[in-house]
Enzyme design. Structure first.
Site, PDB file in Angstrom:
ATOM      1  CG  PHE A   1      -8.315  34.174  28.053  1.00  0.00           C
ATOM      2  CD1 PHE A   1      -8.879  34.500  29.269  1.00  0.00           C
ATOM      3  CD2 PHE A   1      -7.479  35.090  27.442  1.00  0.00           C
ATOM      4  CE1 PHE A   1      -8.599  35.718  29.882  1.00  0.00           C
ATOM      5  CE2 PHE A   1      -7.192  36.298  28.047  1.00  0.00           C
ATOM      6  CZ  PHE A   1      -7.752  36.613  29.265  1.00  0.00           C
TER       7      PHE A   1
ATOM      8  CG  ASP B   1      -3.486  30.060  26.145  1.00  0.00           C
ATOM      9  OD1 ASP B   1      -2.637  30.004  27.061  1.00  0.00           O
ATOM     10  OD2 ASP B   1      -4.130  31.088  25.885  1.00  0.00           O
TER      11      ASP B   1
ATOM     12  CE1 TYR C   1      -0.766  37.583  32.904  1.00  0.00           C
ATOM     13  CE2 TYR C   1       0.655  38.183  31.068  1.00  0.00           C
ATOM     14  CZ  TYR C   1      -0.599  37.920  31.574  1.00  0.00           C
ATOM     15  OH  TYR C   1      -1.681  37.989  30.749  1.00  0.00           O
ATOM     16  CE  LYS C   2      -2.766  33.925  33.034  1.00  0.00           C
ATOM     17  NZ  LYS C   2      -3.706  34.719  33.847  1.00  0.00           N
TER      18      LYS C   2
ATOM     19  NE  ARG D   1      -9.796  33.926  37.726  1.00  0.00           N
ATOM     20  CZ  ARG D   1      -8.933  34.178  36.747  1.00  0.00           C
ATOM     21  NH1 ARG D   1      -8.866  33.381  35.692  1.00  0.00           N
ATOM     22  NH2 ARG D   1      -8.126  35.214  36.815  1.00  0.00           N
TER      23      ARG D   1
END
Lengths: 411, 411
Positions: B125, B196, B221-222, B370
């Site tokens: 990422f 991560d 936040y996911k 996705r």
């Protein structure tokens, strides 16, 4: 002798008197700690309900575009810019003061190769000093924090100084530095200057551009009324932005965050000082806080603030003479921010006793009581009522009974 | 051939089926982007109203103590610890993933003097890579980011590697790394390991302690449902905490933040990784998000997640064969996180057409769609309905008409 009616009369003539209605202050409370945590604007709760229910809950991921979440760090930055004499493209809201100081100090050192010193004032706000200590340790001594007394700053500006880093208003005494003079001195010595505006932004007009200031940081949760732990802002003069690089180079500071490139390329302008994903709920709360300043002239804030603090000092000295109080803030209102510091040997207990009577200030060890006057919502009668409470406590030794639990409050 | 009724029957037997009631998902929407922004828990709005109106508005500065604001970074950290196989004193919530990576990378390098390499996967990422690039530039090359393909990681673990930094689940393909094997390999080579967990925490059981992982970061936040831009967390194994120092040494990471000492002294334990004033509103929203996991066994989440993604892959291949779709995620559910990536030459337009039909996934250039399955609230019928929508779009070329505005969504 001045009576409460005299202060009521001042409130009646106050051109800012209606602003208090924008805040949800509890009845009967004299809140003199807006320099630590600004009061709640009435509009904030509804703003948060909307961002939570409609934007997050209903529109979900599409809100990054549909509701402009992606632009919030710069949009809220532009709203702050007006209060600190900056251009709308010179301010961005992100992270905390601590993190932003690190970014700006690194960027400043890089612009002054061969110079290794960050010069600051001994006794400045601790987190500012700690961040430079952390940087110095990381850089294995190739960065040095040099601390001197305020009156030695100019003499200490030698050819090793890359950055002069200062608190615009001292968090303890409330002393206001001469931004113009110190900026000129730094520039003459070839250094950059950075002001921490935590205790000035929103309380008095800060003229960053007029004084040719290079860099600044400030906080959203004090006079800007953004709520507890609100995100901080940073300012970089437009003339410096393109030359600056900062090491906390997260994806929101990339020129094309959604291209997912392998190599970092800084965004144009002040956006390169963003790092991670911006905190949307907090940004919207801060934006609501800033709306309490709509249509307000920062000069009018300053005028009221100077009167409030001056009256408080005078009344403390009139009404509470002989009780061991000592005003620790500058007497000249032009050299003072928007809070007044008062020493008392039993300051901690007195501060607790004041809170028990509904007068909220705060305390800094070993003996300093602080009383902040936020010109948007504090009233002249708050001056009267707080000094009366102080008199009642000191004249009856009521502070000896104060056995109230109270951990130190936050900056 | 499987019908919608077959999927309804699976939902009826789903032991997690009642959890969906805890979320405020719009009717008729198939939300498959919880890997980017988790859905809104119904309880969050009321929690925020309370913290705003009662704590900030009424109790003001006293809430730091009275309502435990001061403890929130560790309290919310402890709630996350349960989901990632960590001890309650090993996790703290603070800042963003980007900032936390910087802290941990610096601390890790300091523990491995003489080693200068942070090893990571090419294509990881971007913000993770950018932060190490920023550190390398700051350190004038004395830190090096080494990027290799996933299957070359172990061979690249030489005596220069201080830290192996990996995305537990790849943000594009959804590939899940073997945490145990890579941790052992790093340790055998004398390196520390950092994972991560952005795309795994809350979606599958992460066994940090069981695998002897050193360091981790992750996002609120996911799958943790903390809201847009929620603060991040970091994990430091208890055995390492006292030896670690990090350079972003703000006052909340000080041993005595309210003593206002001139010199930084790190707090005991994981609290030394805090920096500035914690974001109270966001921390409370994240805490409310984490309560949606109360009483849920992470193993049950994983089991449902594997079934959802497996059924999605099978159904895409059955129903949409011949339309140019290519599943880009691992076929073995044990090697896959909780989202499925599907390539299509016109993926961007197809993704827009899906959104127009109420199926929210996201798109990563150049051709990757996705679809995230959050086992707390996604249903088996979501699999069926999304694939039916995909079939309808591809079989009628409806994506050619998609002229819907849609900027790329966030991570």
């Amino acid at each position: 002798l001045r009576t409460r009616a005299d202060f009521e009369a001042m409130d009646a003539k106050d051109p800012l008197r209606c602003r208090r209605d924008r805040f949800a202050l509890p009845d009967g409370l004299v809140y003199l700690d807006g320099n630590s945590l600004g009061a709640l604007p009435k509009a904030t709760a509804a703003v948060l309900q909307e961002v939570v229910q409609q934007e997050w809950g209903r529109d979900l991921i599409t809100s990054w575009n549909r509701h402009g979440w992606i632009d919030l760090p710069r949009r809220v930055g532009a709203a702050i810019a007006r209060l600190i004499g900056a251009g709308p493209d010179e301010v961005v809201v992100t992270d905390s003061i601590s993190i932003n100081l690190f970014k700006l100090a690194c960027a400043a050192l890089r612009l002054r190769p061969g110079r290794r010193v960050v010069l600051s004032e001994r006794g400045g706000f601790p987190t500012d000093l700690y961040m430079i200590q952390g940087l110095s340790e990381l850089m294995d001594g190739r960065v040095e924090l040099r601390l001197v007394a305020a009156d030695e700053l100019e003499a200490a500006l030698d050819a090793d100084v890359a950055l002069l880093m200062l608190n615009h208003v001292d968090y303890r005494s409330g002393r206001l530095l001469d931004m113009g003079r110190l900026t000129r001195a730094a520039h003459e010595a070839g250094a950059l200057v950075l002001f921490d505006l935590a205790h000035s932004a929103g309380a008095l007009p800060v003229e960053l551009r007029a004084h040719d200031v290079d860099l600044a940081v400030g906080c959203g949760y004090k006079y800007l009324n953004g709520g507890p732990g609100a995100p901080a802002f940073l300012f970089v003069a437009a003339r410096l932005q393109e030359a600056m690089r900062q090491p906390l180079s997260g994806w929101f500071g990339h020129a094309a965050p959604f291209a997912f490139e392998e190599a970092y390329r800084p965004a144009a302008g002040v956006a390169r000082f963003l790092s991670g994903t911006p905190p949307i709920l907090s940004l919207r709360a801060l934006e609501a806080g800033l709306e309490t300043f709509d249509g307000v002239d920062p000069g009018a804030l300053r005028e009221k603030s100077m009167r409030l603090t001056q009256l408080f000092i005078e009344l403390i000295e009139e009404r509470c003479a002989g009780f061991g109080l000592d005003v620790a803030s500058p007497r000249d209102p032009k050299r003072r921010g928007s809070h007044v510091a008062v020493r008392h040997a039993e300051g901690h207990a007195v501060s607790k006793a004041l809170i028990a009577r509904g007068v909220i200030g705060d305390f800094r060890a070993p003996d300093l009581m602080r009383f902040g006057f936020a010109p948007l919502y504090n009233r002249y009668v708050d001056v009267f009522d707080s000094v009366e409470a102080m008199h009642a406590i000191l004249s009856t030794n009521a502070w000896k009974d104060a056995v109230f639990q109270h951990r130190e409050s936050v900056t």
